[in-house]
Scaffold this motif. Structure first.
Motif, PDB file in Angstrom:
ATOM      1  N   THR A 134       0.817  -1.211   0.000  1.00 24.03           N
ATOM      2  CA  THR A 134       0.000   0.000   0.000  1.00 24.03           C
ATOM      3  C   THR A 134       0.851   1.262   0.000  1.00 24.03           C
ATOM      4  OG1 THR A 134      -1.675  -1.200   1.265  1.00 24.03           O
ATOM      5  CG2 THR A 134      -1.865   1.192   1.217  1.00 24.03           C
ATOM      6  N   GLU A 135       1.901   1.257   0.826  1.00 20.19           N
ATOM      7  CA  GLU A 135       2.768   2.430   0.954  1.00 20.19           C
ATOM      8  C   GLU A 135       3.446   2.755  -0.379  1.00 20.19           C
ATOM      9  OE1 GLU A 135       6.362   4.046   3.868  1.00 20.19           O
ATOM     10  OE2 GLU A 135       5.674   1.974   4.018  1.00 20.19           O
ATOM     11  N   GLY A 181      -3.783  -4.170   2.247  1.00 23.02           N
ATOM     12  CA  GLY A 181      -4.602  -3.065   1.763  1.00 23.02           C
ATOM     13  C   GLY A 181      -4.922  -3.198   0.286  1.00 23.02           C
ATOM     14  N   LEU A 182      -3.969  -3.718  -0.491  1.00 23.71           N
ATOM     15  CA  LEU A 182      -4.191  -3.909  -1.922  1.00 23.71           C
ATOM     16  C   LEU A 182      -5.246  -4.984  -2.170  1.00 23.71           C
ATOM     17  CD1 LEU A 182      -0.510  -3.828  -3.292  1.00 23.71           C
ATOM     18  CD2 LEU A 182      -2.099  -1.916  -2.913  1.00 23.71           C
ATOM     19  N   VAL A 237      -0.217   6.274   6.163  1.00 21.68           N
ATOM     20  CA  VAL A 237      -0.575   6.117   4.748  1.00 21.68           C
ATOM     21  C   VAL A 237      -1.643   5.044   4.585  1.00 21.68           C
ATOM     22  CG1 VAL A 237       1.137   4.339   4.162  1.00 21.68           C
ATOM     23  CG2 VAL A 237       0.394   5.954   2.427  1.00 21.68           C
ATOM     24  N   LEU A 238      -1.720   4.081   5.510  1.00 19.45           N
ATOM     25  CA  LEU A 238      -2.682   2.985   5.392  1.00 19.45           C
ATOM     26  C   LEU A 238      -4.127   3.466   5.535  1.00 19.45           C
ATOM     27  CD1 LEU A 238      -0.719   0.271   7.418  1.00 19.45           C
ATOM     28  CD2 LEU A 238      -0.828   0.554   4.947  1.00 19.45           C
ATOM     29  N   LYS A 286      -9.362   6.698   0.636  1.00 22.09           N
ATOM     30  CA  LYS A 286      -9.413   6.956  -0.811  1.00 22.09           C
ATOM     31  C   LYS A 286     -10.120   5.819  -1.542  1.00 22.09           C
ATOM     32  CE  LYS A 286      -6.218   8.793  -3.278  1.00 22.09           C
ATOM     33  NZ  LYS A 286      -6.918  10.025  -3.674  1.00 22.09           N
ATOM     34  N   VAL A 287      -9.816   4.590  -1.155  1.00 20.55           N
ATOM     35  CA  VAL A 287     -10.433   3.414  -1.777  1.00 20.55           C
ATOM     36  C   VAL A 287     -11.950   3.441  -1.579  1.00 20.55           C
ATOM     37  CG1 VAL A 287     -10.680   0.897  -1.567  1.00 20.55           C
ATOM     38  CG2 VAL A 287      -8.399   1.934  -1.686  1.00 20.55           C
ATOM     39  N   LEU A 288     -12.369   3.766  -0.380  1.00 16.28           N
ATOM     40  CA  LEU A 288     -13.788   3.768  -0.057  1.00 16.28           C
ATOM     41  C   LEU A 288     -14.559   4.922  -0.671  1.00 16.28           C
ATOM     42  CD1 LEU A 288     -13.508   2.726   3.707  1.00 16.28           C
ATOM     43  CD2 LEU A 288     -14.441   1.322   1.855  1.00 16.28           C
TER      44      LEU A 288
END
Length: 244
Positions: free
Chosen positions: A41-42, A69-70, A228-229, A235-237
């Motif tokens: 993710t980072e 996270g990915l 960052v996580l 952002k994803v949501l």
């Protein structure tokens, strides 16, 4: 055939551990140089702001999904990622393959003494591996040419580079036309784990995808980096499309 998806512009290979190992073997059989990256993710978030890093990921030969996270992002947006494939686990499978196939390796990176200890422990577990050489990751600009010449003289099948992300990925990319190894892979802190100077998170943390949380408990100084996580997940949501 290689299958990839994109997360915020970074290509990520749709692989399982098994298919990632098979892809790695295919790259070893090539006559040309190949390199493998392990974006989490980072790294994906770094690449959003770093054109050079984005270029590296676009031109690499495999980018494994090394970050829970990915995988979560892929499930939410139906991007096709199957499972998390960590760099440390892939490295372990590669070493296992090298042991019975008699492939050679070179380890470049880590603090002074760490690569040597990692090599010792690797050979204890996998005595069939030919270690061509090792070197710590501390060097001056004018030493770089000699480092590359030494690697090329030894000509390992696999070059493991542990300079930390994204420095290691950029270093491999910068010297990809000079290096005389069959394949290079950025492995970051994997060398510390093999050396015994760092420990992996307990299995339950790994199963739950909470290795990042374990590292944060052990190293509170990582708090700023770890922010960052949640930013990524927000952002994803809130994004309709994350695949561009």
């Amino acid at each position: 055939m290689r299958k990839t998806t994109k997360i915020y512009g970074s290509p990520i290979d749709i692989v399982t551990m098994e298919s990632a190992v098979e892809r790695f073997k295919q790259l070893l059989d090539r006559s040309s140089f190949s390199f493998v990256c392990t974006p989490n993710t980072e790294i994906v978030m770094m690449a959003k702001e770093d054109e050079e890093l984005t270029e590296v990921l676009k031109l690499s030969d495999m980018n494994i999904p090394d970050g829970i996270g990915l995988i979560i992002a892929s499930k939410i947006h139906r991007l096709g990622l199957v499972e998390r494939v960590t760099g440390i686990d892939l490295m372990g499978e590669i070493l296992k393959f090298c042991n019975y196939s008699r492939k050679s390796i070179y380890i470049f990176g880590g603090k002074p003494g760490v690569a040597k200890r990692a090599v010792h422990n690797i050979l204890e577990k996998y005595p069939g591996i030919e270690v061509k050489g090792y070197r710590n990751g501390y060097f001056k600009k004018d030493e770089e040419k000699n480092i590359i010449e030494n690697i090329n003289k030894l000509s390992p099948d696999i070059l493991f580079v542990a300079l930390g992300a994204p420095k290691q990925e950029k270093w491999i990319y910068k010297h990809r036309k000079e290096l005389k190894a069959k394949i290079a892979m950025g492995v970051g802190g994997c060398i510390d784990i093999w050396a015994g100077t760092a420990k992996r998170a307990p299995k339950i943390f790994r199963i739950l995808g909470l290795e990042w949380f374990y590292r944060l408990i052990k190293e509170p100084s990582r708090f700023k980096r770890m922010m960052v996580l949640p930013k990524f997940m927000i952002k994803v949501l809130t994004s309709k499309n994350i695949s561009n």
